[in-house]
Design a protein around this motif. Sequence first.
Motif, PDB file in Angstrom:
ATOM      1  N   LYS A  71       0.802  -1.227   0.000  1.00  0.00           N
ATOM      2  CA  LYS A  71       0.000   0.000   0.000  1.00  0.00           C
ATOM      3  C   LYS A  71       0.842   1.288   0.000  1.00  0.00           C
ATOM      4  O   LYS A  71       0.560   2.189  -0.789  1.00  0.00           O
ATOM      5  N   PRO A  72       1.868   1.425   0.838  1.00  0.00           N
ATOM      6  CA  PRO A  72       2.647   2.671   0.801  1.00  0.00           C
ATOM      7  C   PRO A  72       3.359   2.895  -0.546  1.00  0.00           C
ATOM      8  O   PRO A  72       3.382   4.013  -1.058  1.00  0.00           O
ATOM      9  N   VAL A  73       3.898   1.834  -1.110  1.00  0.00           N
ATOM     10  CA  VAL A  73       4.577   1.943  -2.407  1.00  0.00           C
ATOM     11  C   VAL A  73       3.563   2.264  -3.498  1.00  0.00           C
ATOM     12  O   VAL A  73       3.794   3.121  -4.353  1.00  0.00           O
ATOM     13  N   VAL A  74       2.416   1.587  -3.440  1.00  0.00           N
ATOM     14  CA  VAL A  74       1.348   1.826  -4.408  1.00  0.00           C
ATOM     15  C   VAL A  74       0.865   3.266  -4.307  1.00  0.00           C
ATOM     16  O   VAL A  74       0.669   3.944  -5.321  1.00  0.00           O
ATOM     17  N   TRP A  75       0.678   3.750  -3.086  1.00  0.00           N
ATOM     18  CA  TRP A  75       0.232   5.126  -2.882  1.00  0.00           C
ATOM     19  C   TRP A  75       1.203   6.101  -3.535  1.00  0.00           C
ATOM     20  O   TRP A  75       0.792   7.006  -4.267  1.00  0.00           O
ATOM     21  N   PHE A  76       2.497   5.920  -3.276  1.00  0.00           N
ATOM     22  CA  PHE A  76       3.507   6.830  -3.825  1.00  0.00           C
ATOM     23  C   PHE A  76       3.470   6.843  -5.353  1.00  0.00           C
ATOM     24  O   PHE A  76       3.380   7.901  -5.974  1.00  0.00           O
ATOM     25  N   TYR A  77       3.529   5.668  -5.967  1.00  0.00           N
ATOM     26  CA  TYR A  77       3.549   5.613  -7.429  1.00  0.00           C
ATOM     27  C   TYR A  77       2.218   6.027  -8.047  1.00  0.00           C
ATOM     28  O   TYR A  77       2.186   6.641  -9.117  1.00  0.00           O
ATOM     29  N   SER A  78       1.118   5.715  -7.384  1.00  0.00           N
ATOM     30  CA  SER A  78      -0.192   6.135  -7.888  1.00  0.00           C
ATOM     31  C   SER A  78      -0.304   7.653  -7.892  1.00  0.00           C
ATOM     32  O   SER A  78      -0.812   8.243  -8.855  1.00  0.00           O
ATOM     33  N   LYS A  79       0.155   8.270  -6.827  1.00  0.00           N
ATOM     34  CA  LYS A  79       0.105   9.740  -6.765  1.00  0.00           C
ATOM     35  C   LYS A  79       1.004  10.357  -7.838  1.00  0.00           C
ATOM     36  O   LYS A  79       0.631  11.358  -8.463  1.00  0.00           O
ATOM     37  N   CYS A  80       2.165   9.770  -8.053  1.00  0.00           N
ATOM     38  CA  CYS A  80       3.058  10.269  -9.109  1.00  0.00           C
ATOM     39  C   CYS A  80       2.407  10.121 -10.485  1.00  0.00           C
ATOM     40  O   CYS A  80       2.438  11.043 -11.309  1.00  0.00           O
ATOM     41  N   ALA A  81       1.793   8.957 -10.736  1.00  0.00           N
ATOM     42  CA  ALA A  81       1.126   8.723 -12.023  1.00  0.00           C
ATOM     43  C   ALA A  81      -0.070   9.653 -12.198  1.00  0.00           C
ATOM     44  O   ALA A  81      -0.273  10.221 -13.279  1.00  0.00           O
ATOM     45  N   ASP A  82      -0.861   9.836 -11.127  1.00  0.00           N
ATOM     46  CA  ASP A  82      -2.002  10.752 -11.201  1.00  0.00           C
ATOM     47  C   ASP A  82      -1.543  12.175 -11.520  1.00  0.00           C
ATOM     48  O   ASP A  82      -2.174  12.872 -12.328  1.00  0.00           O
ATOM     49  N   ALA A  83      -0.458  12.591 -10.908  1.00  0.00           N
ATOM     50  CA  ALA A  83       0.075  13.932 -11.182  1.00  0.00           C
ATOM     51  C   ALA A  83       0.503  14.056 -12.646  1.00  0.00           C
ATOM     52  O   ALA A  83       0.247  15.087 -13.288  1.00  0.00           O
ATOM     53  N   LEU A  84       1.129  13.019 -13.173  1.00  0.00           N
ATOM     54  CA  LEU A  84       1.521  13.039 -14.586  1.00  0.00           C
ATOM     55  C   LEU A  84       0.303  13.095 -15.503  1.00  0.00           C
ATOM     56  O   LEU A  84       0.295  13.824 -16.498  1.00  0.00           O
ATOM     57  N   PHE A  85      -0.741  12.340 -15.178  1.00  0.00           N
ATOM     58  CA  PHE A  85      -1.971  12.360 -15.975  1.00  0.00           C
ATOM     59  C   PHE A  85      -2.594  13.754 -15.963  1.00  0.00           C
ATOM     60  O   PHE A  85      -3.027  14.251 -16.991  1.00  0.00           O
ATOM     61  N   ARG A  86      -2.647  14.368 -14.762  1.00  0.00           N
ATOM     62  CA  ARG A  86      -3.205  15.724 -14.672  1.00  0.00           C
ATOM     63  C   ARG A  86      -2.360  16.704 -15.468  1.00  0.00           C
ATOM     64  O   ARG A  86      -2.885  17.552 -16.190  1.00  0.00           O
ATOM     65  N   LEU A  87      -1.067  16.587 -15.336  1.00  0.00           N
ATOM     66  CA  LEU A  87      -0.142  17.477 -16.059  1.00  0.00           C
ATOM     67  C   LEU A  87      -0.337  17.360 -17.569  1.00  0.00           C
ATOM     68  O   LEU A  87      -0.290  18.359 -18.294  1.00  0.00           O
ATOM     69  N   LEU A  88      -0.589  16.143 -18.039  1.00  0.00           N
ATOM     70  CA  LEU A  88      -0.788  15.908 -19.472  1.00  0.00           C
ATOM     71  C   LEU A  88      -2.244  16.074 -19.906  1.00  0.00           C
ATOM     72  O   LEU A  88      -2.558  15.949 -21.090  1.00  0.00           O
ATOM     73  N   GLY A  89      -3.136  16.331 -18.949  1.00  0.00           N
ATOM     74  CA  GLY A  89      -4.546  16.531 -19.273  1.00  0.00           C
ATOM     75  C   GLY A  89      -5.264  15.263 -19.696  1.00  0.00           C
ATOM     76  O   GLY A  89      -6.217  15.319 -20.478  1.00  0.00           O
ATOM     77  N   LEU A  90      -4.841  14.116 -19.182  1.00  0.00           N
ATOM     78  CA  LEU A  90      -5.439  12.833 -19.540  1.00  0.00           C
ATOM     79  C   LEU A  90      -6.369  12.341 -18.439  1.00  0.00           C
ATOM     80  O   LEU A  90      -6.172  12.631 -17.269  1.00  0.00           O
TER      81      LEU A  90
END
Length: 186
Positions: free
Chosen positions: A150-169
Amino acid sequence: MNLTQSLLIIALLIGFSAFFSMAEISLAASRRLRLRQMVDDGDPRAERVMKVQELPGEYFTVVQVGQNAVAILGGIVGEGALSPFVAQSLQGWVEPSTAQTVGFLASFTVVTSLFILLADLLPKRLSMADPEVVAVRVHQPMQWCMSIFKPVVWFYSKCADALFRLLGLSTIRDEKITFEDIVAMT
């Protein structure tokens, strides 16, 4: 660690990687219509798979963390076990530095080939044959993995979500049926 122990560990790592490959493809390839039919036939696991399909980010994060960590460990174990074995076998025939290079290249090739064939291609093809059945079978173990990591998943999920938002996806799967879908079905 001796060669037998190393090969056993590599086999276990290939098994873990194959599990993650099957989990990934089965979820992605599962058809909602078939899963709904399974629910109607009395399989509650199919409904849980459909819920994961709606927001698969954490699921796929566990898959990627698992596959990459296992592959890296496999490379480390394989190189440490096979390189010296091959280098020793070649010592009487070639220079020691050449034997070490050939040992490294041979271990890299063997371990990489085993992972490609047994931990990637074979499990993915098996999962594509009946993705819904595989998806419901791997769902519970994947839930355990999601809890453990869960902690590792949380970290990478938040990073991926930020990238998606940044790219408007969008991170949400679109399940709308279009006119083109209806035409394609006729």
